[in-house]
Motif scaffolding. Structure first.
Motif, PDB file in Angstrom:
ATOM      1  N   LYS A   1      92.380  19.339  -7.246  1.00  0.00           N
ATOM      2  CA  LYS A   1      91.427  19.384  -8.062  1.00  0.00           C
ATOM      3  C   LYS A   1      90.270  20.096  -7.544  1.00  0.00           C
ATOM      4  CE  LYS A   1      91.524  14.965 -10.717  1.00  0.00           C
ATOM      5  NZ  LYS A   1      90.962  13.787 -10.804  1.00  0.00           N
ATOM      6  N   SER A   2      89.508  20.403  -8.411  1.00  0.00           N
ATOM      7  CA  SER A   2      88.276  21.346  -8.007  1.00  0.00           C
ATOM      8  C   SER A   2      86.996  20.400  -7.470  1.00  0.00           C
ATOM      9  CB  SER A   2      87.392  21.798  -9.288  1.00  0.00           C
ATOM     10  OG  SER A   2      86.216  22.358  -9.173  1.00  0.00           O
ATOM     11  N   LYS A   3      86.497  20.833  -6.418  1.00  0.00           N
ATOM     12  CA  LYS A   3      85.530  19.859  -5.814  1.00  0.00           C
ATOM     13  C   LYS A   3      84.205  19.965  -6.523  1.00  0.00           C
ATOM     14  CE  LYS A   3      87.173  19.184  -1.336  1.00  0.00           C
ATOM     15  NZ  LYS A   3      86.854  19.323   0.144  1.00  0.00           N
ATOM     16  N   GLY A   4      84.156  20.786  -7.362  1.00  0.00           N
ATOM     17  CA  GLY A   4      82.763  21.075  -8.202  1.00  0.00           C
ATOM     18  C   GLY A   4      81.987  21.992  -7.780  1.00  0.00           C
ATOM     19  N   TYR A   5      82.157  22.892  -6.892  1.00  0.00           N
ATOM     20  CA  TYR A   5      81.452  24.162  -6.374  1.00  0.00           C
ATOM     21  C   TYR A   5      82.589  25.245  -6.013  1.00  0.00           C
ATOM     22  CZ  TYR A   5      82.651  22.536  -1.278  1.00  0.00           C
ATOM     23  OH  TYR A   5      83.240  22.259  -0.406  1.00  0.00           O
ATOM     24  N   GLY A   6      81.930  26.408  -5.822  1.00  0.00           N
ATOM     25  CA  GLY A   6      82.585  27.456  -5.702  1.00  0.00           C
ATOM     26  C   GLY A   6      81.617  28.666  -4.877  1.00  0.00           C
ATOM     27  N   PHE A   7      82.110  29.826  -4.617  1.00  0.00           N
ATOM     28  CA  PHE A   7      81.369  30.774  -3.985  1.00  0.00           C
ATOM     29  C   PHE A   7      81.672  32.352  -4.793  1.00  0.00           C
ATOM     30  CE2 PHE A   7      81.569  27.767  -0.843  1.00  0.00           C
ATOM     31  CZ  PHE A   7      80.481  27.649  -0.421  1.00  0.00           C
ATOM     32  N   VAL A   8      80.822  33.129  -4.997  1.00  0.00           N
ATOM     33  CA  VAL A   8      80.822  34.270  -5.661  1.00  0.00           C
ATOM     34  C   VAL A   8      80.358  35.422  -4.538  1.00  0.00           C
ATOM     35  CG1 VAL A   8      80.310  35.857  -7.416  1.00  0.00           C
ATOM     36  CG2 VAL A   8      80.676  33.443  -7.681  1.00  0.00           C
ATOM     37  N   SER A   9      81.157  36.480  -4.434  1.00  0.00           N
ATOM     38  CA  SER A   9      80.641  37.559  -3.361  1.00  0.00           C
ATOM     39  C   SER A   9      80.127  38.886  -3.924  1.00  0.00           C
ATOM     40  CB  SER A   9      81.787  37.800  -2.271  1.00  0.00           C
ATOM     41  OG  SER A   9      81.568  38.944  -1.573  1.00  0.00           O
ATOM     42  N   PHE A  10      79.266  39.503  -3.568  1.00  0.00           N
ATOM     43  CA  PHE A  10      78.879  40.799  -3.929  1.00  0.00           C
ATOM     44  C   PHE A  10      78.573  41.775  -2.586  1.00  0.00           C
ATOM     45  CE2 PHE A  10      77.443  37.821  -7.269  1.00  0.00           C
ATOM     46  CZ  PHE A  10      77.741  38.474  -8.442  1.00  0.00           C
ATOM     47  N   LYS A  11      78.741  42.911  -2.877  1.00  0.00           N
ATOM     48  CA  LYS A  11      78.589  44.051  -2.050  1.00  0.00           C
ATOM     49  C   LYS A  11      77.315  44.461  -2.113  1.00  0.00           C
ATOM     50  CE  LYS A  11      80.554  46.345   1.313  1.00  0.00           C
ATOM     51  NZ  LYS A  11      80.787  45.755   2.461  1.00  0.00           N
ATOM     52  N   ASP A  12      76.512  44.646  -2.919  1.00  0.00           N
ATOM     53  CA  ASP A  12      75.128  45.425  -3.264  1.00  0.00           C
ATOM     54  C   ASP A  12      74.198  44.083  -3.426  1.00  0.00           C
ATOM     55  OD1 ASP A  12      73.225  47.358  -3.881  1.00  0.00           O
ATOM     56  OD2 ASP A  12      73.296  46.901  -6.089  1.00  0.00           O
ATOM     57  N   PRO A  13      73.094  44.118  -2.464  1.00  0.00           N
ATOM     58  CA  PRO A  13      72.083  43.111  -2.693  1.00  0.00           C
ATOM     59  C   PRO A  13      71.322  42.880  -4.018  1.00  0.00           C
ATOM     60  CG  PRO A  13      71.417  44.850  -1.232  1.00  0.00           C
ATOM     61  CD  PRO A  13      72.828  44.950  -1.405  1.00  0.00           C
ATOM     62  N   GLN A  14      71.142  44.339  -4.728  1.00  0.00           N
ATOM     63  CA  GLN A  14      70.522  44.116  -6.364  1.00  0.00           C
ATOM     64  C   GLN A  14      71.236  43.326  -7.008  1.00  0.00           C
ATOM     65  OE1 GLN A  14      70.481  47.511  -4.558  1.00  0.00           O
ATOM     66  NE2 GLN A  14      68.394  47.148  -3.901  1.00  0.00           N
ATOM     67  N   ASP A  15      72.815  43.502  -7.161  1.00  0.00           N
ATOM     68  CA  ASP A  15      73.658  42.854  -7.797  1.00  0.00           C
ATOM     69  C   ASP A  15      73.546  41.420  -7.613  1.00  0.00           C
ATOM     70  OD1 ASP A  15      74.166  45.139  -9.474  1.00  0.00           O
ATOM     71  OD2 ASP A  15      76.163  45.192  -8.464  1.00  0.00           O
ATOM     72  N   PHE A  16      73.500  41.065  -6.568  1.00  0.00           N
ATOM     73  CA  PHE A  16      73.299  39.487  -5.736  1.00  0.00           C
ATOM     74  C   PHE A  16      72.160  38.833  -6.427  1.00  0.00           C
ATOM     75  CE2 PHE A  16      70.986  37.062  -2.344  1.00  0.00           C
ATOM     76  CZ  PHE A  16      72.028  36.036  -2.437  1.00  0.00           C
ATOM     77  N   VAL A  17      71.053  39.501  -6.324  1.00  0.00           N
ATOM     78  CA  VAL A  17      69.883  39.031  -6.892  1.00  0.00           C
ATOM     79  C   VAL A  17      69.789  38.888  -8.161  1.00  0.00           C
ATOM     80  CG1 VAL A  17      67.191  39.365  -6.909  1.00  0.00           C
ATOM     81  CG2 VAL A  17      68.489  39.873  -4.713  1.00  0.00           C
ATOM     82  N   ARG A  18      70.340  40.028  -9.175  1.00  0.00           N
ATOM     83  CA  ARG A  18      70.246  39.957 -10.538  1.00  0.00           C
ATOM     84  C   ARG A  18      71.080  38.838 -10.826  1.00  0.00           C
ATOM     85  NH1 ARG A  18      72.667  45.020 -11.847  1.00  0.00           N
ATOM     86  NH2 ARG A  18      73.454  43.750 -14.054  1.00  0.00           N
ATOM     87  N   ALA A  19      72.238  38.782 -10.328  1.00  0.00           N
ATOM     88  CA  ALA A  19      73.355  37.572 -10.722  1.00  0.00           C
ATOM     89  C   ALA A  19      72.766  36.208 -10.530  1.00  0.00           C
ATOM     90  CB  ALA A  19      74.610  37.884 -10.077  1.00  0.00           C
ATOM     91  N   LEU A  20      72.112  36.080  -9.155  1.00  0.00           N
ATOM     92  CA  LEU A  20      71.343  34.675  -9.035  1.00  0.00           C
ATOM     93  C   LEU A  20      70.323  34.282 -10.071  1.00  0.00           C
ATOM     94  CD1 LEU A  20      71.691  32.760  -6.729  1.00  0.00           C
ATOM     95  CD2 LEU A  20      69.492  34.196  -5.579  1.00  0.00           C
ATOM     96  N   HIS A  21      69.543  35.193 -10.504  1.00  0.00           N
ATOM     97  CA  HIS A  21      68.409  35.079 -11.742  1.00  0.00           C
ATOM     98  C   HIS A  21      68.903  35.056 -13.086  1.00  0.00           C
ATOM     99  CE1 HIS A  21      65.131  35.266  -8.825  1.00  0.00           C
ATOM    100  NE2 HIS A  21      65.554  36.425  -8.472  1.00  0.00           N
ATOM    101  N   GLU A  22      70.048  35.889 -13.294  1.00  0.00           N
ATOM    102  CA  GLU A  22      70.424  35.719 -14.644  1.00  0.00           C
ATOM    103  C   GLU A  22      71.456  34.871 -15.054  1.00  0.00           C
ATOM    104  OE1 GLU A  22      72.333  39.683 -15.419  1.00  0.00           O
ATOM    105  OE2 GLU A  22      70.271  40.823 -15.019  1.00  0.00           O
ATOM    106  N   MET A  23      72.229  34.332 -14.150  1.00  0.00           N
ATOM    107  CA  MET A  23      73.501  33.598 -14.345  1.00  0.00           C
ATOM    108  C   MET A  23      73.132  32.178 -14.038  1.00  0.00           C
ATOM    109  SD  MET A  23      76.075  35.196 -15.341  1.00  0.00           S
ATOM    110  CE  MET A  23      77.358  34.085 -15.419  1.00  0.00           C
ATOM    111  N   ASN A  24      71.842  31.772 -13.238  1.00  0.00           N
ATOM    112  CA  ASN A  24      71.361  30.337 -13.273  1.00  0.00           C
ATOM    113  C   ASN A  24      71.269  29.799 -14.294  1.00  0.00           C
ATOM    114  OD1 ASN A  24      70.971  28.221 -11.337  1.00  0.00           O
ATOM    115  ND2 ASN A  24      68.737  28.639 -11.045  1.00  0.00           N
TER     116      ASN A  24
END
Length: 163
Positions: A102-125
């Motif tokens: 069963k899912s523990k209710g959390y996960g992780f997503v990995s990016f290579k580019d720091p700009q995509d990382f920051v954009r995803a963090l702000h847009e998808m939250n």
């Protein structure tokens, strides 16, 4: 009897001077077996120390997001589809219980580019992935390595803080 210092033989000197020499291949292959050893990921948190072999699956130089409050219906594929619109997306993983799967209710997503990382963090939250809005945070996986923890403790002691 006094011991004589060991002098390199002519074969050793030729191998050092000519790395492509026939004898050089043998020394290179033995050093490759030493380098091909699996890296151990020793972690520490909550006063416990353990080895985490699942970290070998991830790129060590990635930018990782912690995805919290995931529903039971969210799996790796759903999380991948939600974040694959970012160009440098690498991997998504939902953490599951080993016994019940069963899912523990959390996960992780990995990016290579720091700009995509920051954009995803702000847009998808706060966006809905599955039936719930996800909560995103910067992952602190690098801070849990045993060497990092020991370094922080040493710095705190140097500053006169109790650890």
């Amino acid at each position: 009897m006094p011991s004589m210092p060991m002098m390199p033989s002519a074969a050793d000197a030729s191998q050092a001077a000519f790395p492509g020499a026939p004898g050089a291949a043998a020394s290179t292959s033995s050093s490759n077996t030493k380098n091909s050893k699996k890296k151990r990921f020793v972690r520490t948190a909550g006063g416990q120390v353990w080895e985490d072999p699942s970290l070998a699956e991830w790129d060590p130089n990635d930018f990782r997001i912690f995805c919290g409050d995931l529903g039971n219906e969210v799996n790796d594929d759903v999380l991948t589809r939600a974040f694959s619109k970012y160009g440098s997306f690498q991997k998504a993983k939902v953490v599951r219980d080993h016994r019940s799967n069963k899912s523990k209710g959390y996960g992780f997503v990995s990016f290579k580019d720091p700009q995509d990382f920051v954009r995803a963090l702000h847009e998808m939250n706060g966006k809905y992935v599955g039936n719930r809005p996800i909560k995103l945070r910067r992952s602190n996986w690098k801070e849990r390595e045993i060497t990092s923890v020991k370094k922080k403790i040493k710095e705190k002691r140097k500053m006169g803080l109790k650890v």
